[in-house]
Design a protein around this motif. Structure first.
Motif, mmCIF file in Angstrom:
data_model
loop_
_atom_site.group_PDB
_atom_site.id
_atom_site.type_symbol
_atom_site.label_atom_id
_atom_site.label_comp_id
_atom_site.label_asym_id
_atom_site.label_seq_id
_atom_site.Cartn_x
_atom_site.Cartn_y
_atom_site.Cartn_z
ATOM 1 N N ARG A 11 52.865 5.171 31.577
ATOM 2 C CA ARG A 11 51.685 5.601 32.339
ATOM 3 C C ARG A 11 50.404 5.114 31.659
ATOM 4 N N ILE A 12 49.377 5.016 32.472
ATOM 5 C CA ILE A 12 48.061 4.630 31.956
ATOM 6 C C ILE A 12 47.388 5.888 31.417
ATOM 7 N N VAL A 13 46.978 5.838 30.145
ATOM 8 C CA VAL A 13 46.316 6.992 29.527
ATOM 9 C C VAL A 13 44.809 6.924 29.790
ATOM 10 N N SER A 14 44.242 5.749 29.608
ATOM 11 C CA SER A 14 42.795 5.598 29.778
ATOM 12 C C SER A 14 42.462 4.127 29.995
ATOM 13 N N THR A 15 41.253 3.888 30.473
ATOM 14 C CA THR A 15 40.796 2.509 30.687
ATOM 15 C C THR A 15 39.400 2.354 30.086
ATOM 16 N N GLY A 16 39.009 1.121 29.855
ATOM 17 C CA GLY A 16 37.665 0.872 29.323
ATOM 18 C C GLY A 16 37.167 -0.486 29.777
ATOM 19 N N SER A 17 35.895 -0.742 29.577
ATOM 20 C CA SER A 17 35.352 -2.056 29.933
ATOM 21 C C SER A 17 33.986 -2.250 29.290
ATOM 22 N N PHE A 18 33.520 -3.477 29.391
ATOM 23 C CA PHE A 18 32.179 -3.783 28.875
ATOM 24 C C PHE A 18 31.640 -5.041 29.551
ATOM 25 N N ALA A 68 37.679 -2.066 23.959
ATOM 26 C CA ALA A 68 38.761 -1.374 23.246
ATOM 27 C C ALA A 68 38.316 0.024 22.817
ATOM 28 N N VAL A 69 37.110 0.109 22.252
ATOM 29 C CA VAL A 69 36.586 1.405 21.790
ATOM 30 C C VAL A 69 36.438 2.359 22.989
ATOM 31 N N ASP A 70 35.968 1.827 24.100
ATOM 32 C CA ASP A 70 35.779 2.637 25.308
ATOM 33 C C ASP A 70 37.101 3.299 25.731
ATOM 34 N N ALA A 71 38.157 2.494 25.872
ATOM 35 C CA ALA A 71 39.456 3.064 26.302
ATOM 36 C C ALA A 71 40.041 3.961 25.225
ATOM 37 N N PHE A 72 39.900 3.544 23.966
ATOM 38 C CA PHE A 72 40.478 4.322 22.857
ATOM 39 C C PHE A 72 39.822 5.703 22.768
ATOM 40 N N LYS A 74 38.360 7.386 25.090
ATOM 41 C CA LYS A 74 38.735 8.220 26.243
ATOM 42 C C LYS A 74 40.192 8.678 26.156
ATOM 43 N N SER A 75 40.997 7.986 25.371
ATOM 44 C CA SER A 75 42.444 8.307 25.329
ATOM 45 C C SER A 75 42.719 9.602 24.571
ATOM 46 N N GLY A 76 41.819 9.981 23.675
ATOM 47 C CA GLY A 76 42.038 11.180 22.862
ATOM 48 C C GLY A 76 43.100 10.969 21.791
ATOM 49 N N LEU A 77 43.511 9.721 21.592
ATOM 50 C CA LEU A 77 44.557 9.423 20.604
ATOM 51 C C LEU A 77 43.938 9.159 19.233
ATOM 52 N N ALA A 78 44.789 9.212 18.208
ATOM 53 C CA ALA A 78 44.355 8.868 16.848
ATOM 54 C C ALA A 78 44.750 7.407 16.582
ATOM 55 N N PRO A 79 44.090 6.741 15.638
ATOM 56 C CA PRO A 79 44.425 5.328 15.367
ATOM 57 C C PRO A 79 45.916 5.112 15.106
ATOM 58 N N VAL A 174 44.927 1.719 27.849
ATOM 59 C CA VAL A 174 45.902 2.277 26.917
ATOM 60 C C VAL A 174 47.094 2.728 27.757
ATOM 61 N N VAL A 175 48.280 2.234 27.405
ATOM 62 C CA VAL A 175 49.504 2.555 28.148
ATOM 63 C C VAL A 175 50.473 3.246 27.194
ATOM 64 N N THR A 176 51.120 4.289 27.687
ATOM 65 C CA THR A 176 52.064 4.997 26.818
ATOM 66 C C THR A 176 53.365 5.328 27.548
ATOM 67 N N ARG A 177 54.328 5.804 26.791
ATOM 68 C CA ARG A 177 55.643 6.183 27.322
ATOM 69 C C ARG A 177 55.514 7.444 28.172
ATOM 70 N N ASP A 178 56.306 7.492 29.245
ATOM 71 C CA ASP A 178 56.341 8.682 30.095
ATOM 72 C C ASP A 178 57.807 9.059 30.304
ATOM 73 N N ASP A 179 58.071 10.360 30.399
ATOM 74 C CA ASP A 179 59.466 10.797 30.543
ATOM 75 C C ASP A 179 60.067 10.448 31.899
ATOM 76 N N ASP A 180 59.210 10.203 32.877
ATOM 77 C CA ASP A 180 59.706 9.896 34.226
ATOM 78 C C ASP A 180 59.928 8.382 34.373
ATOM 79 N N PRO A 181 61.194 7.937 34.423
ATOM 80 C CA PRO A 181 61.460 6.494 34.493
ATOM 81 C C PRO A 181 60.945 5.838 35.777
ATOM 82 N N ALA A 182 60.659 6.666 36.787
ATOM 83 C CA ALA A 182 60.167 6.093 38.053
ATOM 84 C C ALA A 182 58.677 5.770 37.980
#
Ligand code: ACO
Length: 335
Positions: A11-18, A68-72, A74-79, A174-182
């Motif tokens: 799934r898409i966690v966040s997006t960014g642009s400049f 990159a900073v924009d999406a990162f 917004k993702s709420g993730l750590a480095p 930012v794309v991450t793993r999701d439990d739903d394979p669909a």
């Protein structure tokens, strides 16, 4: 290529642009070359483009880092949550280190794999497809994909047939793993035909210039394009790629919530839309404001749509691109 099987989804966690601050309108270009706002708008749909201020050190690295900073952020993730950074670009300032490693430095990711990918305007989708596949198979959990091109740095502004088209921009996801394979990418397609490379190239040395172009005033390091050839290729390829993607995925054009395509030329986008009978409101267009920003274009469109609240969970979104090489790619997502 088979559709996604059981296992992980994505799934898409966040997006960014400049986009850089500096704007160059068609009227500005008409002051330095033999062209007009009317000609450019009619042939391409472009009104203006943004370009980097090289006197301030702006260029591909700053475009890429800002997106990159924009999406990162917004993702709420750590480095340390980022496993992989891919930067798609054809305008690297330095080939070593990669732009992706400069992003890594800025974000403070100490272990994530990082590399650049060169597939011209198809680069963002090549990166997205590779990252999605690696996450889906369980190798990585989270990836940051950035597309960034400072096309103004490879423009010969005495060549009106090329320079009116391009602008600078970047997009990221930012794309991450999701439990739903669909969930995630339903079908992806990538291809290339090197025979067409001479229609779009950036020569670094005299020997890089093809025989048929040797008598033309070509500047080393600048983008050279046979617009008519690229146009013919793009119109045909867009249609083929969209048709194959929808057919192989088992979806119909009517199932699409949105189509996000590389912003090459409004006429190319419109030709595909009309031939395939896609509703006008489902095809996003921002080329009028930003021109063709090569690998930056699709990520920028995605982020603009996301910020406008137009990407909703469960939507079926088709991404499609073509570019120098010649290359092409699609990615059909259940977001
Ligand atoms: N202003 C005014 N006249 C112009 C300009 C200009 N900027 N550029 C060309 N012309 C003239 C030509 O000299 C020609 O004049 P002539 O008939 O007297 O010889 C006439 O306009 C028509 O030229 P064409 O090249 O046939 O124009 P065309 O309709 O093909 O439009 C364009 C040119 C806009 C470049 C178009 O071919 C195009 O968009 N091609 C696709 C380009 C593209 O998408 N590139 C991105 C690839 S993605 C990547 O990976 C980087």
């Amino acid at each position: 290529m088979t559709p996604p099987a059981a296992g992980f989804g994505t799934r898409i966690v966040s997006t960014g642009s400049f986009v850089p601050e500096k704007v160059v309108t068609n009227f500005d270009l008409a002051e330095i070359m033999d062209t007009s706002d009317e000609w450019i708008q009619k042939r391409t749909g472009i009104r203006q483009r943004h370009i980097s201020d090289q006197s301030k050190g702006e260029g591909t690295v700053s475009l890429a880092i800002n997106a990159a900073v924009d999406a990162f952020e917004k993702s709420g993730l750590a480095p340390e949550d980022i496993d992989l950074i891919i930067c798609a670009t054809c305008t690297q300032e330095m080939t070593c280190p990669s732009v992706a490693c400069r992003i890594s430095e800025r974000l403070g990711t100490k272990k994530a794999a990082a590399f650049d990918l060169a597939a011209a305007c198809s680069g963002f989708l090549y990166g997205l497809n590779f990252a999605e596949t690696l996450i889906r198979c369980g190798r990585y959990r989270t990836a940051l994909i950035v597309g960034a091109d400072a096309m103004s740095t490879v423009m010969d502004y005495t060549d009106r047939s090329v320079s009116i088209l391009f602008g600078d921009a970047s997009g990221s996801v930012v794309v991450t793993r999701d439990d739903d394979p669909a969930r995630g990418c339903q079908y992806q397609l990538m291809g290339a035909d090197g025979v067409g490379w001479e229609a779009l190239y950036m020569p670094r040395r005299e020997v890089d210039i093809p025989e048929h172009d040797r008598d033309n005033p070509i500047k080393l390091g600048m983008l050279r394009m046979n617009g008519r050839e690229v146009f013919k290729f793009a119109v045909k390829k867009f249609q083929e790629v969209i048709e194959e993607t929808m057919e192989q995925s088992g979806h119909s054009i009517d199932d699409l919530s949105l189509m996000i395509c590389h912003q090459s030329n409004l006429r190319i986008i419109e030709s595909a839309r009309e031939k395939l009978g896609i509703e006008e409101g489902k095809v996003y267009v921002n080329i009028d404001r930003v021109g063709n920003s090569s690998a930056g274009s699709i990520g920028l469109c995605l982020d603009e749509l996301n910020r406008a609240g137009r990407i909703n969970e469960g939507d079926l979104v088709l991404f499609v691109a073509f570019g120098g090489g010649m290359t092409w790619a699609s990615s059909l997502w259940r977001v």
